[in-house]
Motif scaffolding. Structure first.
Motif, PDB file in Angstrom:
ATOM      1  N   ALA A 133       8.670   5.787 -10.177  1.00 36.96           N
ATOM      2  CA  ALA A 133       7.255   4.545  -9.560  1.00 36.96           C
ATOM      3  C   ALA A 133       7.644   3.689 -10.019  1.00 36.96           C
ATOM      4  CB  ALA A 133       5.881   5.631 -10.225  1.00 36.96           C
ATOM      5  N   ASP A 134       7.904   3.717 -11.106  1.00 33.40           N
ATOM      6  CA  ASP A 134       8.175   2.108 -11.908  1.00 33.40           C
ATOM      7  C   ASP A 134       9.818   1.501 -11.141  1.00 33.40           C
ATOM      8  OD1 ASP A 134       6.364   2.420 -13.584  1.00 33.40           O
ATOM      9  OD2 ASP A 134       8.115   2.898 -15.444  1.00 33.40           O
TER      10      ASP A 134
ATOM     11  N   ALA B 162      10.801  -3.268  -7.583  1.00 40.34           N
ATOM     12  CA  ALA B 162      11.112  -4.071  -6.540  1.00 40.34           C
ATOM     13  C   ALA B 162      10.100  -4.301  -6.010  1.00 40.34           C
ATOM     14  CB  ALA B 162      12.277  -2.840  -5.698  1.00 40.34           C
ATOM     15  N   LEU B 163       9.241  -4.298  -5.606  1.00 43.91           N
ATOM     16  CA  LEU B 163       7.823  -4.460  -4.952  1.00 43.91           C
ATOM     17  C   LEU B 163       7.697  -5.909  -4.952  1.00 43.91           C
ATOM     18  CD1 LEU B 163       6.011  -4.495  -2.248  1.00 43.91           C
ATOM     19  CD2 LEU B 163       4.528  -3.715  -4.661  1.00 43.91           C
TER      20      LEU B 163
ATOM     21  N   LYS C 192       0.565  -0.990   0.080  1.00 48.06           N
ATOM     22  CA  LYS C 192       0.133  -0.310   0.416  1.00 48.06           C
ATOM     23  C   LYS C 192       0.977   1.246  -0.263  1.00 48.06           C
ATOM     24  CE  LYS C 192      -3.247   2.739   2.216  1.00 48.06           C
ATOM     25  NZ  LYS C 192      -4.169   2.670   4.046  1.00 48.06           N
ATOM     26  N   VAL C 193       1.878   0.908   0.709  1.00 47.33           N
ATOM     27  CA  VAL C 193       2.708   2.659   0.444  1.00 47.33           C
ATOM     28  C   VAL C 193       3.232   2.724  -0.322  1.00 47.33           C
ATOM     29  CG1 VAL C 193       5.007   2.858   1.788  1.00 47.33           C
ATOM     30  CG2 VAL C 193       2.992   2.822   3.124  1.00 47.33           C
ATOM     31  N   ILE C 194       4.314   1.716  -0.525  1.00 49.84           N
ATOM     32  CA  ILE C 194       4.713   1.711  -2.375  1.00 49.84           C
ATOM     33  C   ILE C 194       3.788   1.891  -3.478  1.00 49.84           C
ATOM     34  CG2 ILE C 194       5.681   0.654  -4.536  1.00 49.84           C
ATOM     35  CD1 ILE C 194       7.629   0.382  -1.965  1.00 49.84           C
TER      36      ILE C 194
ATOM     37  N   LEU D 285      13.392   3.575   1.279  1.00 51.26           N
ATOM     38  CA  LEU D 285      13.263   3.567   0.566  1.00 51.26           C
ATOM     39  C   LEU D 285      13.150   5.713  -0.187  1.00 51.26           C
ATOM     40  CD1 LEU D 285       9.106   3.693   1.074  1.00 51.26           C
ATOM     41  CD2 LEU D 285      10.663   2.106  -0.741  1.00 51.26           C
ATOM     42  N   THR D 286      13.862   6.091   0.936  1.00 53.10           N
ATOM     43  CA  THR D 286      14.387   7.654   0.256  1.00 53.10           C
ATOM     44  C   THR D 286      15.456   7.295   0.029  1.00 53.10           C
ATOM     45  OG1 THR D 286      13.368   8.628   2.739  1.00 53.10           O
ATOM     46  CG2 THR D 286      15.603   9.398   1.761  1.00 53.10           C
TER      47      THR D 286
END
Length: 328
Positions: A69-70, A75-76, A46-48, A94-95
């Motif tokens: 975004a891609d 990665a997910l 959900k966060v991604i 993520l940062t």
């Protein structure tokens, strides 16, 4: 939880900038809080997804937004976040990923709201001016942030009125982490000839969900006093960021100040705070600065000083320059 959008974004962004430069004790407190919270893969997904939407719809550089975004979604899908349970470490991961792709230091994922420990609105806000007179009748201002104009401007008026009779002025931005661009323009106005209105800076904002942009312009404005015909030195260093950098950059371009110290951090793309749920937030820049003279900014490269000195020696160097100028 507030979602910050232009033109009111900078007051919110000042708080975010302060968190970016937060001392180790603050970061440790966030880490301790993270230990009591555990992420599951559904929350991570959900966060991604939330970050990807913001990158595609809001990021001021649309192509890079799509690219970032891609990359997160890829990665997910490849289970790069399998086994991740600590939200603080997840935010840091993520940062680092987002900054590696965008090369944008304003891009940030945060665990724990930076507004949580802010004083209530009823508590008067301090503009943050620290003022003194140095030997040789040299004025000195230390300013750690640019608070919104309703608080900033009256304090700036008092400060500049009190220092108007000094022989030279040092403005210390070495600890300035950012803030409101209108306050930057107002302080700059004290050092600009009032006979004509001067275009100081623009912010180019992306219109959400489109490939169109709008421009917010900042000009010099009337001030009760002016500081003209006398040397002004702006101290900068590695902690100088965002609006602090803008102040030094704008007046350096106008050849009104001498910038002394070390190269600044290089953040020129303001953004708002977006709630992702689970006490995680993302800052996605929706604007970029554009100087009307250089048609560029300090983003990614920092402001280069006119006179190089270590951060520790910057003030002493500026005082020496001011004294030498008085003797010449």
């Amino acid at each position: 939880m507030p979602h910050c959008r232009s033109p009111f974004i900078a007051a919110c962004f000042a708080t975010i900038s302060a968190l970016i430069a937060a001392p180790s004790a603050t970061r440790a407190a966030v880490s301790d809080a993270a230990q009591s919270v555990s992420l599951d893969q559904a929350t991570i997904g959900k966060v991604i997804g939330g970050i990807a939407v913001k990158l595609r719809e809001d990021y001021v550089f649309p192509d890079k937004g799509v690219q970032a975004a891609d990359a997160l979604e890829r990665a997910l899908a490849e289970n790069a976040y399998a086994g991740v349970t600590d939200p603080g470490k997840f935010a840091v991961q993520l940062t680092e990923q987002l900054r590696a792709i965008t090369q944008d230091s304003h891009m940030r994922v945060i665990f724990g709201s930076p507004f949580r420990n802010q004083p209530p609105p009823s508590v008067p806000q301090d503009a943050g001016f620290e003022v003194k007179r140095l030997e040789g009748n040299i004025g000195y201002i230390h300013l750690a942030r640019f608070v919104p104009p309703d608080v900033f401007n009256p304090a700036a008026d008092d400060t500049m009125r009190n220092l108007s009779d000094t022989a030279a002025l040092i403005i210390d931005m070495r600890d300035n982490g950012g803030g409101h661009p209108a306050s930057v323009a107002y302080l700059a106005s004290f050092f600009i000839d009032p006979s004509r209105r001067v275009h100081i800076n623009d912010l180019i904002w992306r219109n959400r969900g489109t490939l169109t942009f709008r421009t917010e312009s900042f000009w010099s404005s009337p001030t009760p006093t002016r500081y003209l015909g006398k040397p002004v030195y702006v101290l900068v260093g590695p902690k100088t960021y965002s609006a602090g950098e803008e102040f030094a950059y704008d007046l350096q371009v106008l050849k009104r100040v001498t910038v002394v110290g070390e190269k600044t951090r290089g953040g020129a793309n303001p953004g708002g705070l977006n709630d992702l749920g689970s006490d995680l937030f993302v800052v996605v820049p929706i604007g970029r600065a554009e100087n009307p003279i250089t048609h560029s900014n300090w983003g990614g490269v920092g402001v280069s000083p006119d006179v190089r000195a270590t951060s520790e020696a910057a003030q002493e160097t500026a005082v020496t320059l001011a004294m030498q100028r008085r003797k010449s």
